[in-house]
Structures are given as C-alpha cells and as structure tokens.
Write a protein that holds these residues in place. Structure first.
Motif, PDB file in Angstrom:
ATOM      1  N   VAL A  12       3.555  -5.576   1.936  1.00 17.79           N
ATOM      2  CA  VAL A  12       3.517  -6.925   1.354  1.00 17.79           C
ATOM      3  C   VAL A  12       3.946  -6.839  -0.095  1.00 17.79           C
ATOM      4  O   VAL A  12       3.333  -6.126  -0.898  1.00 17.79           O
ATOM      5  CB  VAL A  12       2.097  -7.541   1.461  1.00 17.79           C
ATOM      6  N   ASN A  13       5.024  -7.547  -0.435  1.00 14.01           N
ATOM      7  CA  ASN A  13       5.525  -7.556  -1.815  1.00 14.01           C
ATOM      8  C   ASN A  13       5.775  -6.132  -2.322  1.00 14.01           C
ATOM      9  O   ASN A  13       5.384  -5.769  -3.424  1.00 14.01           O
ATOM     10  CB  ASN A  13       4.546  -8.285  -2.736  1.00 14.01           C
ATOM     11  N   SER A  14       6.405  -5.339  -1.433  1.00 11.17           N
ATOM     12  CA  SER A  14       6.792  -3.941  -1.739  1.00 11.17           C
ATOM     13  C   SER A  14       5.596  -3.000  -1.870  1.00 11.17           C
ATOM     14  O   SER A  14       5.748  -1.876  -2.348  1.00 11.17           O
ATOM     15  CB  SER A  14       7.636  -3.875  -3.024  1.00 11.17           C
ATOM     16  N   LYS A  15       4.422  -3.450  -1.476  1.00  9.10           N
ATOM     17  CA  LYS A  15       3.240  -2.590  -1.520  1.00  9.10           C
ATOM     18  C   LYS A  15       2.714  -2.355  -0.111  1.00  9.10           C
ATOM     19  O   LYS A  15       2.677  -3.268   0.715  1.00  9.10           O
ATOM     20  CB  LYS A  15       2.141  -3.221  -2.372  1.00  9.10           C
ATOM     21  N   ASN A  16       2.328  -1.114   0.176  1.00 10.83           N
ATOM     22  CA  ASN A  16       1.751  -0.771   1.478  1.00 10.83           C
ATOM     23  C   ASN A  16       0.251  -1.000   1.460  1.00 10.83           C
ATOM     24  O   ASN A  16      -0.447  -0.512   0.569  1.00 10.83           O
ATOM     25  CB  ASN A  16       2.062   0.683   1.832  1.00 10.83           C
ATOM     26  N   ILE A  17      -0.229  -1.742   2.436  1.00  8.08           N
ATOM     27  CA  ILE A  17      -1.653  -2.036   2.543  1.00  8.08           C
ATOM     28  C   ILE A  17      -2.145  -1.525   3.890  1.00  8.08           C
ATOM     29  O   ILE A  17      -1.621  -1.906   4.941  1.00  8.08           O
ATOM     30  CB  ILE A  17      -1.913  -3.552   2.421  1.00  8.08           C
ATOM     31  N   ARG A  18      -3.128  -0.660   3.855  1.00  8.78           N
ATOM     32  CA  ARG A  18      -3.694  -0.065   5.076  1.00  8.78           C
ATOM     33  C   ARG A  18      -4.802  -0.967   5.595  1.00  8.78           C
ATOM     34  O   ARG A  18      -5.787  -1.221   4.898  1.00  8.78           O
ATOM     35  CB  ARG A  18      -4.249   1.317   4.764  1.00  8.78           C
ATOM     36  N   LEU A  19      -4.637  -1.496   6.799  1.00  8.66           N
ATOM     37  CA  LEU A  19      -5.600  -2.432   7.384  1.00  8.66           C
ATOM     38  C   LEU A  19      -6.280  -1.837   8.596  1.00  8.66           C
ATOM     39  O   LEU A  19      -5.693  -1.051   9.333  1.00  8.66           O
ATOM     40  CB  LEU A  19      -4.895  -3.722   7.828  1.00  8.66           C
ATOM     41  N   THR A  20      -7.509  -2.248   8.805  1.00  8.61           N
ATOM     42  CA  THR A  20      -8.202  -1.957  10.063  1.00  8.61           C
ATOM     43  C   THR A  20      -8.202  -3.238  10.889  1.00  8.61           C
ATOM     44  O   THR A  20      -8.760  -4.253  10.474  1.00  8.61           O
ATOM     45  CB  THR A  20      -9.645  -1.489   9.813  1.00  8.61           C
ATOM     46  N   ILE A  21      -7.541  -3.206  12.041  1.00  9.76           N
ATOM     47  CA  ILE A  21      -7.463  -4.376  12.922  1.00  9.76           C
ATOM     48  C   ILE A  21      -8.618  -4.292  13.916  1.00  9.76           C
ATOM     49  O   ILE A  21      -8.645  -3.417  14.776  1.00  9.76           O
ATOM     50  CB  ILE A  21      -6.128  -4.419  13.681  1.00  9.76           C
ATOM     51  N   PRO A  22      -9.600  -5.187  13.815  1.00 12.39           N
ATOM     52  CA  PRO A  22     -10.744  -5.117  14.733  1.00 12.39           C
ATOM     53  C   PRO A  22     -10.332  -5.470  16.166  1.00 12.39           C
ATOM     54  O   PRO A  22      -9.458  -6.317  16.381  1.00 12.39           O
ATOM     55  CB  PRO A  22     -11.718  -6.171  14.181  1.00 12.39           C
ATOM     56  N   ALA A  23     -10.945  -4.819  17.123  1.00 11.26           N
ATOM     57  CA  ALA A  23     -10.702  -5.155  18.529  1.00 11.26           C
ATOM     58  C   ALA A  23     -11.128  -6.598  18.794  1.00 11.26           C
ATOM     59  O   ALA A  23     -12.098  -7.078  18.207  1.00 11.26           O
ATOM     60  CB  ALA A  23     -11.484  -4.208  19.434  1.00 11.26           C
ATOM     61  N   GLY A  24     -10.380  -7.267  19.646  1.00 11.21           N
ATOM     62  CA  GLY A  24     -10.758  -8.622  20.040  1.00 11.21           C
ATOM     63  C   GLY A  24     -10.206  -9.722  19.157  1.00 11.21           C
ATOM     64  O   GLY A  24     -10.578 -10.889  19.327  1.00 11.21           O
ATOM     65  N   VAL A  25      -9.313  -9.389  18.213  1.00  9.81           N
ATOM     66  CA  VAL A  25      -8.690 -10.433  17.397  1.00  9.81           C
ATOM     67  C   VAL A  25      -7.931 -11.393  18.306  1.00  9.81           C
ATOM     68  O   VAL A  25      -7.252 -10.990  19.236  1.00  9.81           O
ATOM     69  CB  VAL A  25      -7.736  -9.801  16.362  1.00  9.81           C
ATOM     70  N   LYS A  26      -8.039 -12.696  18.015  1.00  8.77           N
ATOM     71  CA  LYS A  26      -7.439 -13.717  18.878  1.00  8.77           C
ATOM     72  C   LYS A  26      -6.118 -14.241  18.308  1.00  8.77           C
ATOM     73  O   LYS A  26      -5.858 -14.173  17.108  1.00  8.77           O
ATOM     74  CB  LYS A  26      -8.404 -14.895  19.053  1.00  8.77           C
ATOM     75  N   ASN A  27      -5.308 -14.781  19.199  1.00 10.86           N
ATOM     76  CA  ASN A  27      -4.061 -15.419  18.793  1.00 10.86           C
ATOM     77  C   ASN A  27      -4.356 -16.603  17.873  1.00 10.86           C
ATOM     78  O   ASN A  27      -5.195 -17.443  18.173  1.00 10.86           O
ATOM     79  CB  ASN A  27      -3.302 -15.904  20.030  1.00 10.86           C
ATOM     80  N   GLY A  28      -3.669 -16.651  16.725  1.00 11.33           N
ATOM     81  CA  GLY A  28      -3.881 -17.726  15.759  1.00 11.33           C
ATOM     82  C   GLY A  28      -5.017 -17.480  14.790  1.00 11.33           C
ATOM     83  O   GLY A  28      -5.212 -18.269  13.855  1.00 11.33           O
ATOM     84  N   GLN A  29      -5.772 -16.410  14.990  1.00 12.52           N
ATOM     85  CA  GLN A  29      -6.898 -16.125  14.098  1.00 12.52           C
ATOM     86  C   GLN A  29      -6.387 -15.735  12.714  1.00 12.52           C
ATOM     87  O   GLN A  29      -5.342 -15.106  12.562  1.00 12.52           O
ATOM     88  CB  GLN A  29      -7.754 -15.002  14.673  1.00 12.52           C
ATOM     89  N   ILE A  30      -7.130 -16.132  11.699  1.00 13.95           N
ATOM     90  CA  ILE A  30      -6.746 -15.858  10.315  1.00 13.95           C
ATOM     91  C   ILE A  30      -7.838 -15.038   9.631  1.00 13.95           C
ATOM     92  O   ILE A  30      -9.021 -15.344   9.752  1.00 13.95           O
ATOM     93  CB  ILE A  30      -6.523 -17.171   9.540  1.00 13.95           C
ATOM     94  N   ILE A  31      -7.429 -13.989   8.954  1.00 15.29           N
ATOM     95  CA  ILE A  31      -8.377 -13.208   8.164  1.00 15.29           C
ATOM     96  C   ILE A  31      -7.873 -13.155   6.717  1.00 15.29           C
ATOM     97  O   ILE A  31      -6.676 -13.278   6.455  1.00 15.29           O
ATOM     98  CB  ILE A  31      -8.576 -11.781   8.710  1.00 15.29           C
ATOM     99  N   LYS A  32      -8.797 -12.996   5.791  1.00  8.22           N
ATOM    100  CA  LYS A  32      -8.458 -12.964   4.362  1.00  8.22           C
ATOM    101  C   LYS A  32      -8.876 -11.632   3.772  1.00  8.22           C
ATOM    102  O   LYS A  32     -10.009 -11.193   3.944  1.00  8.22           O
ATOM    103  CB  LYS A  32      -9.148 -14.114   3.632  1.00  8.22           C
ATOM    104  N   ILE A  33      -7.939 -10.996   3.077  1.00 14.54           N
ATOM    105  CA  ILE A  33      -8.219  -9.732   2.410  1.00 14.54           C
ATOM    106  C   ILE A  33      -8.240 -10.008   0.911  1.00 14.54           C
ATOM    107  O   ILE A  33      -7.211 -10.284   0.286  1.00 14.54           O
ATOM    108  CB  ILE A  33      -7.162  -8.675   2.749  1.00 14.54           C
ATOM    109  N   LYS A  34      -9.412  -9.956   0.345  1.00 12.45           N
ATOM    110  CA  LYS A  34      -9.623 -10.358  -1.049  1.00 12.45           C
ATOM    111  C   LYS A  34      -8.922  -9.406  -2.020  1.00 12.45           C
ATOM    112  O   LYS A  34      -8.967  -8.191  -1.856  1.00 12.45           O
ATOM    113  CB  LYS A  34     -11.125 -10.402  -1.335  1.00 12.45           C
ATOM    114  N   GLY A  35      -8.269 -10.022  -3.003  1.00 13.71           N
ATOM    115  CA  GLY A  35      -7.700  -9.245  -4.092  1.00 13.71           C
ATOM    116  C   GLY A  35      -6.367  -8.587  -3.815  1.00 13.71           C
ATOM    117  O   GLY A  35      -5.898  -7.778  -4.615  1.00 13.71           O
ATOM    118  N   HIS A  36      -5.713  -8.926  -2.692  1.00 15.64           N
ATOM    119  CA  HIS A  36      -4.417  -8.334  -2.377  1.00 15.64           C
ATOM    120  C   HIS A  36      -3.289  -9.355  -2.466  1.00 15.64           C
ATOM    121  O   HIS A  36      -2.240  -9.188  -1.857  1.00 15.64           O
ATOM    122  CB  HIS A  36      -4.440  -7.693  -0.986  1.00 15.64           C
TER     123      HIS A  36
END
Length: 297
Positions: A153-177
């Motif tokens: 994102v914006n030339s920066k690599n962000i390592r995410l943990t994708i939780p099991a069971g995420v649904k289509n259309g679901q939105i999550i927010k990562i603070k400070g990125h």
C-alpha cells in the motif's frame, strides 16, 4: 466580539437533531477539508468555522448554554462560570476528525466555552492523515484457515493476518497505516474491503455450507458406504437402504469457520441426488422388467 450563528454555519435549523448535526458537519468537513483545497486560505477559515460550530452543537451542555444565552452570551460568565468551564474541560471531546490548537478558535468560542483549555502548546493546527482504502480479492478456500498475507500500500509492505471466516464485503480497519498526519497529527487508517470469490462446489450461507451429492440408484435402494469431499477432507457416509431422491442430511461442525471464534464452525448440509442409470444393456433391461413385475404383484 460579534455573535456567531453556529446553526447557520452548518446550514441546519435550530431544532436539528443530533444525527442531523452530525450529518451536516461530516458533509461540510469533507467539502472544505484542507487536503482537498490546498493553499486556499478562505477554505481553511471555513473549515475551522465548521469544526467550531460542531464543537458546540454536538456537545449537549455547550449547545444548551449557547441556545440559552444566544446573542447575550457575554452574560453567561456571571452564571456558574468557573463550574461550567471545569465541566467543559473534563467532558469536551475532540471533533470527529481533527484537533485544533492555539489561535484556531474564535474569540466568541473562547469567551463562551473556554476554548483555550483544549489547545495544544505547539500553536500549530494538527490534522489527521487521510485513510487509505484497499480491496483484497481472495478465494473462498483462502479464508477457510487463518493465514498471513503481505499487502503493498503506497509503496509500503504491510504484513496482515487474515482471520478465518472473513465474509464477502466485510471491512476491517488497520489503525495507523493510512496517510501521514499534518503538523504532527495522527496517521490515518488503512480500510480493507474483502471481495471473496466462491471457487468451490459448496454454497455458503452465513457459516453453513450446502452441497449436492450424486447417489447411484443401486446404493440408494440397497444402502452402503459413500465417501464424499468436505472443505477439510473426505468423509465416509453410511447410506440407508431405500434412500429417497432429495434426502438431506447434516454434518455438524463441517461447515465454514465462524469469524474470530477459533475452533467454531457452521454445519454442512448434503442433499442426495439419485442418478438414474442410462445406456442399459438388454440383460439389465430384462432384470428391471422382472423387478417391475414383482413390484406389481
């Protein structure tokens, strides 16, 4: 010091509800945001007026005081001045998006509500960085188990943990990125929307999975064992003799993982679809004919 009509600034009536005040503020804040109008002093001034109006009208006690004294606000200091100012300093909240500091509140605001109490020592206006929005495309089998993924994102690599069971259309927010703040303001957030493609033979409804399994006529009539695929491997089923077409069974806990509830799963529902044999040999036709005659006795 001239009276300031905060209702007029937000373009609302005096009897506006809290929700109407919030909607009006957000609409105007987006329109006059300094990031969208760089180097425009008039817009910056308008933006500060909008936030000042919201600071008063969105705060129950401040609005009550403002409505009560109106243009005669200067007399308000004779009525519980010290107590009111202390209460405001304890309870005042930051605006929904931004913090303001030295020199940013009008004299009207400061005299009436003790605006200097919420100022920063730096004397500069601090703005929160804007949010980044991203869409992450995944397959359904990608989100059956929790896993890590790297986003750029914006030339920066962000390592995410994708939780099991995420649904289509679901939105999550990562603070400070998100974007960098202005004048030392806080960073914005990274807002990710998930787009989940169902690349499997299973239909997903909430946390339950549904599928149809072919069952040959002979096994449906006589019974037997049948091995089927589930999301996490194969399962052997016991078919009851004389199973009817359209029969449904439930495999508890064999559905989709429940979001943020580790070890919890929905159920798997199976519908049997009996397959009628085709291209019968003469011998098979003869045997079926004899069987039909037996059934008519």
């Amino acid at each position: 010091m001239a009276f300031i009509d905060y209702y007029k600034i937000l373009g609302i009536e005096k009897n506006a509800t809290e929700n109407e005040i919030k909607k009006a503020y957000r609409k105007l804040a987006r329109k006059y945001h300094p990031d969208l109008n760089p180097n425009d002093k008039n817009t910056e001034k308008k933006f500060k007026e909008i936030n000042e109006a919201n600071e008063v009208l969105s705060h129950k006690e401040n609005r009550k005081k403002y409505d009560k004294y109106g243009k005669d606000w200067e007399h308000a200091e004779h009525f519980e001045k010290a107590e009111k100012q202390q209460q405001y300093q304890r309870n005042t909240q930051q605006s929904n998006y931004y913090n303001f500091s030295g020199g940013d509140y009008s004299d009207f605001f400061e005299s009436m509500f003790g605006g200097r109490a919420s100022r920063q020592k730096s004397g500069s206006v601090k703005f929160r960085g804007h949010d980044y929005n991203a869409e992450l495309n995944l397959n359904l089998d990608d989100v059956y188990k929790t896993h890590k993924r790297t986003l750029t994102v914006n030339s920066k690599n962000i390592r995410l943990t994708i939780p099991a069971g995420v649904k289509n259309g679901q939105i999550i927010k990562i603070k400070g990125h998100g974007g960098e703040g202005i004048n030392g303001g806080p960073k914005g957030d990274l807002i990710i929307k998930f787009s989940i493609n169902n690349n499997t033979k299973f239909k997903l409804d909430k946390n339950n999975l549904y599928t149809t399994v072919d069952l040959d006529l002979y096994k449906a009539l006589l019974g037997g064992d049948l091995t089927i695929d589930t999301f996490d491997g194969k399962v052997k089923l016991k078919i009851k003799p004389e199973t009817q077409n359209g029969t449904k069974i439930k495999l508890k806990g064999k559905g989709f993982p429940i979001y943020k509830k580790e070890g919890s799963f929905g159920d798997l529902y199976i519908t049997y679809q009996i397959v009628i044999p085709t291209k019968l040999t003469q011998k098979e036709k003869k045997l079926f004919t004899e069987l039909s005659k037996l059934r008519m006795l």
